[in-house]
Design a protein around this motif. Structure first.
Motif, PDB file in Angstrom:
ATOM      1  N   ASP A  66       0.858  -1.186   0.000  1.00 52.42           N
ATOM      2  CA  ASP A  66       0.000   0.000   0.000  1.00 52.42           C
ATOM      3  C   ASP A  66       0.893   1.234   0.000  1.00 52.42           C
ATOM      4  OD1 ASP A  66      -2.864   1.075   0.328  1.00 52.42           O
ATOM      5  OD2 ASP A  66      -1.749   2.178   1.857  1.00 52.42           O
ATOM      6  N   GLU A  68       0.673   5.654   0.347  1.00 51.93           N
ATOM      7  CA  GLU A  68      -0.062   6.891   0.546  1.00 51.93           C
ATOM      8  C   GLU A  68       0.548   7.923  -0.392  1.00 51.93           C
ATOM      9  OE1 GLU A  68      -2.780   6.972   2.276  1.00 51.93           O
ATOM     10  OE2 GLU A  68      -2.433   4.907   2.943  1.00 51.93           O
ATOM     11  N   THR A 115      -4.316  11.414   5.718  1.00 49.87           N
ATOM     12  CA  THR A 115      -3.293  10.418   6.059  1.00 49.87           C
ATOM     13  C   THR A 115      -2.628  10.647   7.412  1.00 49.87           C
ATOM     14  OG1 THR A 115      -1.501  11.666   5.022  1.00 49.87           O
ATOM     15  CG2 THR A 115      -2.761  10.183   3.601  1.00 49.87           C
ATOM     16  N   TYR A 147      -5.535  -3.816  -2.737  1.00 48.49           N
ATOM     17  CA  TYR A 147      -6.927  -3.511  -3.069  1.00 48.49           C
ATOM     18  C   TYR A 147      -6.925  -2.308  -4.002  1.00 48.49           C
ATOM     19  CZ  TYR A 147     -11.831  -4.479  -2.127  1.00 48.49           C
ATOM     20  OH  TYR A 147     -13.143  -4.894  -2.245  1.00 48.49           O
ATOM     21  N   LEU A 189     -12.064  -0.640  -0.336  1.00 51.99           N
ATOM     22  CA  LEU A 189     -11.478  -1.412   0.761  1.00 51.99           C
ATOM     23  C   LEU A 189     -12.334  -1.288   2.014  1.00 51.99           C
ATOM     24  CD1 LEU A 189      -9.247  -3.117   2.033  1.00 51.99           C
ATOM     25  CD2 LEU A 189      -7.931  -1.007   2.377  1.00 51.99           C
ATOM     26  N   ASP A 190     -12.867  -0.110   2.267  1.00 47.45           N
ATOM     27  CA  ASP A 190     -13.753   0.067   3.427  1.00 47.45           C
ATOM     28  C   ASP A 190     -14.939  -0.882   3.358  1.00 47.45           C
ATOM     29  OD1 ASP A 190     -12.398   2.159   4.840  1.00 47.45           O
ATOM     30  OD2 ASP A 190     -13.059   3.559   3.304  1.00 47.45           O
ATOM     31  N   CYS A 200      -9.906  -1.548  11.132  1.00 48.36           N
ATOM     32  CA  CYS A 200      -8.696  -0.890  10.626  1.00 48.36           C
ATOM     33  C   CYS A 200      -8.597   0.466  11.315  1.00 48.36           C
ATOM     34  CB  CYS A 200      -8.753  -0.732   9.106  1.00 48.36           C
ATOM     35  SG  CYS A 200      -7.222  -0.069   8.381  1.00 48.36           S
ATOM     36  N   ARG A 203      -6.706   3.494   9.392  1.00 50.09           N
ATOM     37  CA  ARG A 203      -7.073   3.579   7.975  1.00 50.09           C
ATOM     38  C   ARG A 203      -6.395   4.792   7.331  1.00 50.09           C
ATOM     39  NH1 ARG A 203      -7.785   2.718   3.330  1.00 50.09           N
ATOM     40  NH2 ARG A 203      -9.765   2.620   2.209  1.00 50.09           N
ATOM     41  N   HIS A 204      -6.004   4.626   6.062  1.00 47.58           N
ATOM     42  CA  HIS A 204      -5.320   5.653   5.278  1.00 47.58           C
ATOM     43  C   HIS A 204      -3.921   5.946   5.805  1.00 47.58           C
ATOM     44  CE1 HIS A 204      -8.799   6.284   2.799  1.00 47.58           C
ATOM     45  NE2 HIS A 204      -9.537   6.576   3.849  1.00 47.58           N
ATOM     46  N   ASP A 209      -3.182   0.130   6.598  1.00 50.50           N
ATOM     47  CA  ASP A 209      -3.963  -0.512   5.541  1.00 50.50           C
ATOM     48  C   ASP A 209      -3.397  -1.882   5.183  1.00 50.50           C
ATOM     49  OD1 ASP A 209      -5.610   1.663   5.500  1.00 50.50           O
ATOM     50  OD2 ASP A 209      -4.887   2.481   3.595  1.00 50.50           O
ATOM     51  N   ALA A 212      -4.507  -4.419   7.752  1.00 47.97           N
ATOM     52  CA  ALA A 212      -5.890  -4.847   7.541  1.00 47.97           C
ATOM     53  C   ALA A 212      -6.004  -5.764   6.327  1.00 47.97           C
ATOM     54  CB  ALA A 212      -6.792  -3.627   7.362  1.00 47.97           C
ATOM     55  N   MET A 213      -5.265  -5.466   5.265  1.00 46.75           N
ATOM     56  CA  MET A 213      -5.328  -6.296   4.063  1.00 46.75           C
ATOM     57  C   MET A 213      -4.719  -7.670   4.282  1.00 46.75           C
ATOM     58  SD  MET A 213      -4.854  -3.782   0.749  1.00 46.75           S
ATOM     59  CE  MET A 213      -3.417  -2.862   1.324  1.00 46.75           C
TER      60      MET A 213
END
Length: 242
Positions: A66, A68, A115, A147, A189-190, A200, A203-204, A209, A212-213
Protein backbone atom coordinates in the motif's frame (compact mmCIF):
# COMPACT_ATOMS: atom_id res chain seq x y z
CA UNK A 1 42.56 7.01 -15.35
CA UNK A 2 40.84 9.97 -17.03
CA UNK A 3 37.18 10.96 -16.54
CA UNK A 4 36.11 9.66 -19.94
CA UNK A 5 37.57 6.22 -19.20
CA UNK A 6 35.80 6.12 -15.80
CA UNK A 7 32.53 7.07 -17.47
CA UNK A 8 32.68 4.17 -19.92
CA UNK A 9 33.72 1.71 -17.23
CA UNK A 10 30.62 2.62 -15.24
CA UNK A 11 28.44 2.55 -18.33
CA UNK A 12 29.60 -0.93 -19.28
CA UNK A 13 29.05 -2.25 -15.74
CA UNK A 14 25.51 -0.85 -15.66
CA UNK A 15 24.70 -2.21 -19.12
CA UNK A 16 25.86 -5.63 -17.93
CA UNK A 17 23.27 -5.34 -15.14
CA UNK A 18 20.52 -4.78 -17.68
CA UNK A 19 20.21 -0.99 -17.48
CA UNK A 20 18.98 0.40 -20.83
CA UNK A 21 21.31 2.49 -22.96
CA UNK A 22 19.01 5.47 -22.37
CA UNK A 23 19.43 5.36 -18.60
CA UNK A 24 19.67 8.62 -16.70
CA UNK A 25 23.10 10.24 -16.90
CA UNK A 26 22.88 10.62 -13.13
CA UNK A 27 23.53 6.89 -12.90
CA UNK A 28 26.61 7.12 -15.05
CA UNK A 29 28.20 10.46 -14.37
CA UNK A 30 29.32 10.45 -10.75
CA UNK A 31 30.80 8.22 -8.07
CA UNK A 32 27.43 7.83 -6.34
CA UNK A 33 26.32 5.68 -9.29
CA UNK A 34 28.48 2.86 -7.94
CA UNK A 35 26.24 2.67 -4.87
CA UNK A 36 23.30 1.76 -7.11
CA UNK A 37 24.95 -1.28 -8.63
CA UNK A 38 24.15 -3.82 -5.91
CA UNK A 39 20.53 -2.66 -5.85
CA UNK A 40 20.24 -2.85 -9.63
CA UNK A 41 21.84 -6.29 -9.61
CA UNK A 42 19.33 -7.57 -7.03
CA UNK A 43 16.51 -6.01 -9.02
CA UNK A 44 17.66 -7.76 -12.18
CA UNK A 45 17.94 -11.10 -10.39
CA UNK A 46 14.48 -10.77 -8.89
CA UNK A 47 13.12 -9.93 -12.33
CA UNK A 48 14.21 -13.39 -13.45
CA UNK A 49 12.39 -15.14 -10.61
CA UNK A 50 9.84 -17.66 -11.78
CA UNK A 51 6.69 -18.71 -9.93
CA UNK A 52 5.04 -21.66 -11.62
CA UNK A 53 1.42 -21.17 -12.66
CA UNK A 54 0.56 -24.47 -11.03
CA UNK A 55 2.05 -23.65 -7.64
CA UNK A 56 -0.52 -23.78 -4.87
CA UNK A 57 -1.71 -20.42 -3.58
CA UNK A 58 -0.83 -21.54 -0.06
CA UNK A 59 2.81 -22.08 -1.12
CA UNK A 60 3.31 -18.88 -3.12
CA UNK A 61 4.82 -15.83 -1.41
CA UNK A 62 2.38 -12.94 -1.76
CA UNK A 63 3.49 -9.41 -0.90
CA UNK A 64 0.71 -7.09 0.20
CA UNK A 65 1.47 -3.45 -0.56
CA UNK A 66 0.00 0.00 0.00
CA UNK A 67 1.14 3.54 -0.70
CA UNK A 68 -0.06 6.89 0.55
CA UNK A 69 0.17 9.52 -2.16
CA UNK A 70 -0.68 13.18 -2.69
CA UNK A 71 -3.12 12.37 -5.49
CA UNK A 72 -3.97 9.90 -8.21
CA UNK A 73 -1.68 10.86 -11.08
CA UNK A 74 2.10 10.55 -10.88
CA UNK A 75 2.27 11.87 -14.45
CA UNK A 76 0.75 15.13 -13.18
CA UNK A 77 3.26 15.45 -10.36
CA UNK A 78 1.50 13.63 -7.51
CA UNK A 79 4.01 12.05 -5.13
CA UNK A 80 4.43 9.08 -2.80
CA UNK A 81 4.42 9.94 0.91
CA UNK A 82 4.59 6.46 2.45
CA UNK A 83 5.17 2.87 1.34
CA UNK A 84 4.41 -0.29 3.27
CA UNK A 85 4.43 -4.00 2.50
CA UNK A 86 4.06 -7.37 4.19
CA UNK A 87 5.48 -10.65 2.89
CA UNK A 88 3.07 -13.53 3.48
CA UNK A 89 2.94 -17.26 2.88
CA UNK A 90 -0.40 -19.03 3.37
CA UNK A 91 -1.74 -15.87 4.99
CA UNK A 92 1.02 -15.68 7.60
CA UNK A 93 3.36 -12.67 7.71
CA UNK A 94 7.05 -13.47 7.24
CA UNK A 95 8.35 -9.90 7.00
CA UNK A 96 7.22 -6.27 6.96
CA UNK A 97 8.42 -2.99 5.50
CA UNK A 98 7.40 0.62 6.14
CA UNK A 99 8.89 3.99 5.27
CA UNK A 100 7.78 7.57 4.98
CA UNK A 101 9.07 9.39 1.90
CA UNK A 102 10.23 12.99 1.73
CA UNK A 103 8.31 14.63 -1.15
CA UNK A 104 9.72 17.27 -3.45
CA UNK A 105 6.72 19.59 -2.98
CA UNK A 106 4.66 20.68 0.04
CA UNK A 107 2.03 18.19 1.21
CA UNK A 108 -1.49 19.41 0.42
CA UNK A 109 -3.52 20.15 3.54
CA UNK A 110 -6.35 17.79 2.61
CA UNK A 111 -3.84 14.94 2.22
CA UNK A 112 -2.40 15.62 5.64
CA UNK A 113 -5.95 15.56 7.04
CA UNK A 114 -6.59 12.20 5.38
CA UNK A 115 -3.29 10.42 6.06
CA UNK A 116 -2.04 12.20 9.16
CA UNK A 117 1.28 12.83 7.40
CA UNK A 118 2.50 16.39 7.88
CA UNK A 119 5.60 18.26 6.78
CA UNK A 120 7.28 17.74 10.16
CA UNK A 121 6.88 13.96 9.80
CA UNK A 122 8.92 13.71 6.60
CA UNK A 123 11.77 16.12 7.40
CA UNK A 124 14.17 13.23 8.02
CA UNK A 125 12.47 10.70 5.74
CA UNK A 126 14.48 9.38 2.77
CA UNK A 127 13.84 10.86 -0.68
CA UNK A 128 12.00 8.57 -3.05
CA UNK A 129 15.04 7.42 -5.04
CA UNK A 130 16.70 6.26 -1.83
CA UNK A 131 13.58 4.58 -0.45
CA UNK A 132 13.11 2.63 -3.67
CA UNK A 133 16.46 0.89 -3.22
CA UNK A 134 15.09 -0.93 -0.17
CA UNK A 135 11.40 -1.10 -1.03
CA UNK A 136 11.73 -2.67 -4.47
CA UNK A 137 13.94 -5.64 -3.45
CA UNK A 138 11.55 -6.29 -0.55
CA UNK A 139 8.42 -6.45 -2.70
CA UNK A 140 10.20 -8.42 -5.42
CA UNK A 141 9.98 -11.52 -3.23
CA UNK A 142 6.63 -12.67 -4.62
CA UNK A 143 3.32 -11.87 -6.30
CA UNK A 144 2.05 -8.41 -5.38
CA UNK A 145 -1.39 -8.05 -3.79
CA UNK A 146 -3.42 -4.94 -3.01
CA UNK A 147 -6.93 -3.51 -3.07
CA UNK A 148 -7.27 -1.52 -6.29
CA UNK A 149 -3.59 -2.24 -6.71
CA UNK A 150 -3.55 -0.42 -10.05
CA UNK A 151 -3.13 2.85 -8.13
CA UNK A 152 0.03 1.63 -6.40
CA UNK A 153 1.41 0.05 -9.57
CA UNK A 154 0.92 3.25 -11.58
CA UNK A 155 3.13 5.13 -9.12
CA UNK A 156 5.65 2.29 -8.90
CA UNK A 157 6.02 2.04 -12.66
CA UNK A 158 6.30 5.80 -13.04
CA UNK A 159 8.98 6.32 -10.41
CA UNK A 160 11.06 3.30 -11.43
CA UNK A 161 11.19 4.58 -14.99
CA UNK A 162 11.81 8.16 -13.91
CA UNK A 163 14.64 7.38 -11.51
CA UNK A 164 16.21 4.20 -12.93
CA UNK A 165 14.78 3.63 -16.42
CA UNK A 166 13.54 0.25 -15.16
CA UNK A 167 10.22 -1.30 -16.15
CA UNK A 168 8.08 -3.18 -13.63
CA UNK A 169 7.01 -6.62 -14.88
CA UNK A 170 6.23 -8.72 -11.81
CA UNK A 171 2.97 -10.61 -11.38
CA UNK A 172 0.21 -9.11 -9.26
CA UNK A 173 -3.38 -9.77 -8.21
CA UNK A 174 -6.07 -7.29 -7.17
CA UNK A 175 -8.12 -8.18 -4.10
CA UNK A 176 -11.19 -6.25 -5.23
CA UNK A 177 -12.23 -8.65 -8.03
CA UNK A 178 -11.35 -11.61 -5.78
CA UNK A 179 -13.79 -10.34 -3.13
CA UNK A 180 -16.38 -9.98 -5.88
CA UNK A 181 -15.64 -13.54 -7.03
CA UNK A 182 -15.99 -15.24 -3.65
CA UNK A 183 -18.54 -13.03 -1.93
CA UNK A 184 -20.19 -10.02 -3.56
CA UNK A 185 -18.94 -6.75 -5.07
CA UNK A 186 -17.18 -4.44 -2.62
CA UNK A 187 -16.11 -1.36 -4.58
CA UNK A 188 -13.83 -0.02 -1.86
CA UNK A 189 -11.48 -1.41 0.76
CA UNK A 190 -13.75 0.07 3.43
CA UNK A 191 -16.65 -1.95 1.98
CA UNK A 192 -14.62 -5.16 2.03
CA UNK A 193 -13.35 -4.63 5.58
CA UNK A 194 -16.89 -3.96 6.78
CA UNK A 195 -18.17 -7.04 4.94
CA UNK A 196 -15.61 -9.26 6.68
CA UNK A 197 -15.77 -7.51 10.05
CA UNK A 198 -12.13 -6.42 9.97
CA UNK A 199 -11.18 -3.38 12.04
CA UNK A 200 -8.70 -0.89 10.63
CA UNK A 201 -8.06 1.73 13.33
CA UNK A 202 -5.24 3.30 11.29
CA UNK A 203 -7.07 3.58 7.97
CA UNK A 204 -5.32 5.65 5.28
CA UNK A 205 -1.89 4.95 6.74
CA UNK A 206 0.25 2.69 4.57
CA UNK A 207 1.16 0.19 7.27
CA UNK A 208 -2.31 0.35 8.85
CA UNK A 209 -3.96 -0.51 5.54
CA UNK A 210 -1.45 -3.30 4.89
CA UNK A 211 -2.17 -4.79 8.31
CA UNK A 212 -5.89 -4.85 7.54
CA UNK A 213 -5.33 -6.30 4.06
CA UNK A 214 -3.18 -9.09 5.52
CA UNK A 215 -6.19 -10.20 7.56
CA UNK A 216 -8.45 -9.90 4.52
CA UNK A 217 -6.03 -11.88 2.33
CA UNK A 218 -5.84 -14.75 4.83
CA UNK A 219 -9.64 -15.03 4.77
CA UNK A 220 -9.77 -14.86 0.97
CA UNK A 221 -7.26 -17.69 0.63
CA UNK A 222 -9.58 -19.91 2.67
CA UNK A 223 -12.61 -18.93 0.61
CA UNK A 224 -10.76 -19.55 -2.65
CA UNK A 225 -9.78 -22.98 -1.42
CA UNK A 226 -13.43 -23.76 -0.62
CA UNK A 227 -14.29 -22.91 -4.23
CA UNK A 228 -11.65 -25.31 -5.52
CA UNK A 229 -9.32 -22.49 -6.58
CA UNK A 230 -5.99 -23.81 -5.39
CA UNK A 231 -3.31 -22.65 -7.83
CA UNK A 232 -2.28 -19.36 -9.40
CA UNK A 233 -3.53 -20.71 -12.71
CA UNK A 234 -6.90 -21.52 -11.14
CA UNK A 235 -7.15 -17.99 -9.75
CA UNK A 236 -6.36 -16.20 -12.99
CA UNK A 237 -8.71 -18.49 -14.91
CA UNK A 238 -11.56 -17.88 -12.45
CA UNK A 239 -11.05 -14.13 -12.54
CA UNK A 240 -11.00 -14.12 -16.34
CA UNK A 241 -14.42 -15.83 -16.40
CA UNK A 242 -15.99 -13.70 -13.66
Amino acid sequence: MNDRHRFWQRALRLLALGVPRGASPALLGNDQSLQHESWLRSLQKEKDRFIDWHDRLTDIPFVIIDMETTGFSPQQGDEILAMAAAKTVNGLVTGTYMTLVKPEKPIPEHISDLTGIEAKDVVFAPPLAEALRTFVPFISAGVLVGYHIGHDLSFLRHVLWRHYRQKWSWRFVDMQPIVSLVRHPCPTLDDALACYGIDCPRRHTADGDVEAMVKLWAILLGELRELGIETLHDLYAALSRH
